[in-house]
Design a protein around this motif. Sequence first.
Motif, short mmCIF file in Angstrom:
data_model
loop_
_atom_site.label_atom_id
_atom_site.label_comp_id
_atom_site.label_asym_id
_atom_site.label_seq_id
_atom_site.Cartn_x
_atom_site.Cartn_y
_atom_site.Cartn_z
N TYR A 299 0.84 -1.20 0.00
CA TYR A 299 0.00 0.00 0.00
C TYR A 299 0.88 1.25 0.00
N TYR A 300 0.36 2.31 -0.63
CA TYR A 300 1.14 3.53 -0.81
C TYR A 300 0.23 4.74 -0.83
N TRP A 301 0.67 5.82 -0.22
CA TRP A 301 0.00 7.11 -0.36
C TRP A 301 1.07 8.19 -0.43
N ALA A 302 0.75 9.28 -1.10
CA ALA A 302 1.67 10.42 -1.20
C ALA A 302 0.88 11.66 -1.58
N THR A 303 1.39 12.80 -1.15
CA THR A 303 0.82 14.08 -1.53
C THR A 303 1.97 15.06 -1.72
N GLN A 304 1.77 16.00 -2.61
CA GLN A 304 2.84 16.96 -2.89
C GLN A 304 2.22 18.27 -3.36
N ALA A 305 2.84 19.37 -2.98
CA ALA A 305 2.44 20.71 -3.44
C ALA A 305 3.64 21.35 -4.12
N GLU A 306 3.38 22.08 -5.19
CA GLU A 306 4.46 22.74 -5.92
C GLU A 306 4.04 24.18 -6.23
N TYR A 307 4.97 25.10 -6.04
CA TYR A 307 4.75 26.50 -6.38
C TYR A 307 5.69 26.85 -7.53
N ARG A 308 5.14 27.44 -8.59
CA ARG A 308 5.96 27.84 -9.74
C ARG A 308 5.90 29.35 -9.90
N TYR A 309 7.07 29.92 -10.18
CA TYR A 309 7.18 31.36 -10.39
C TYR A 309 7.86 31.61 -11.73
N LYS A 310 7.18 32.33 -12.61
CA LYS A 310 7.72 32.62 -13.94
C LYS A 310 8.45 33.96 -13.89
N LEU A 311 9.77 33.93 -14.06
CA LEU A 311 10.60 35.13 -14.00
C LEU A 311 10.45 35.97 -15.26
N ASN A 312 10.47 35.33 -16.42
CA ASN A 312 10.26 36.02 -17.69
C ASN A 312 9.69 35.00 -18.68
N SER A 313 9.72 35.31 -19.97
CA SER A 313 9.08 34.43 -20.96
C SER A 313 9.77 33.09 -21.14
N TRP A 314 11.01 32.94 -20.71
CA TRP A 314 11.73 31.68 -20.94
C TRP A 314 12.30 31.04 -19.68
N LEU A 315 12.23 31.72 -18.51
CA LEU A 315 12.83 31.18 -17.29
C LEU A 315 11.87 31.26 -16.11
N GLY A 316 11.79 30.16 -15.39
CA GLY A 316 10.97 30.11 -14.19
C GLY A 316 11.62 29.24 -13.13
N PHE A 317 11.06 29.31 -11.94
CA PHE A 317 11.57 28.53 -10.81
C PHE A 317 10.42 27.82 -10.13
N ALA A 318 10.74 26.76 -9.39
CA ALA A 318 9.71 26.00 -8.67
C ALA A 318 10.27 25.56 -7.33
N GLY A 319 9.38 25.43 -6.37
CA GLY A 319 9.69 24.86 -5.07
C GLY A 319 8.61 23.85 -4.75
N PHE A 320 8.96 22.75 -4.10
CA PHE A 320 7.96 21.73 -3.81
C PHE A 320 8.23 21.08 -2.45
N VAL A 321 7.16 20.60 -1.84
CA VAL A 321 7.21 19.84 -0.59
C VAL A 321 6.18 18.73 -0.69
#
Length: 107
Positions: free
Chosen positions: A27-49
């Motif tokens: 048996y398995y369970w998991a949950t995850q949240a991710e936040y994405r931030y777009k810096l400009n038209s070609w570059l972005g960053f993400a953080g997740f827990v």
Amino acid sequence: VPFTELALLGSGNLMRGYYSGQYRDRYYWATQAEYRYKLNSWLGFAGFVGMGSVAASADGFRADEVKPNYGVGARIAIMPSGNLTLRIDYGRGNESGNLYIAIMEAF
């Protein structure tokens, strides 16, 4: 259930920071949240827990065996018009960490 068919915790999409199958059981369970931030038209960053666990039975999950994961990543638009993204993430788990490079989003 054959060993290769057991539920596994860890992957490049969910529970990043644990290699695929680092923890296996019925048996398995998991949950995850991710936040994405777009810096400009070609570059972005993400953080997740996130967090997850495996157990031998549905009532066998224990709070002290929950595995945490967290990390950061960069998103580089290869073809902004086609929504094609290079994803570079580093995830950490209990006593483990992994680098993930993919041409797509995790979800």
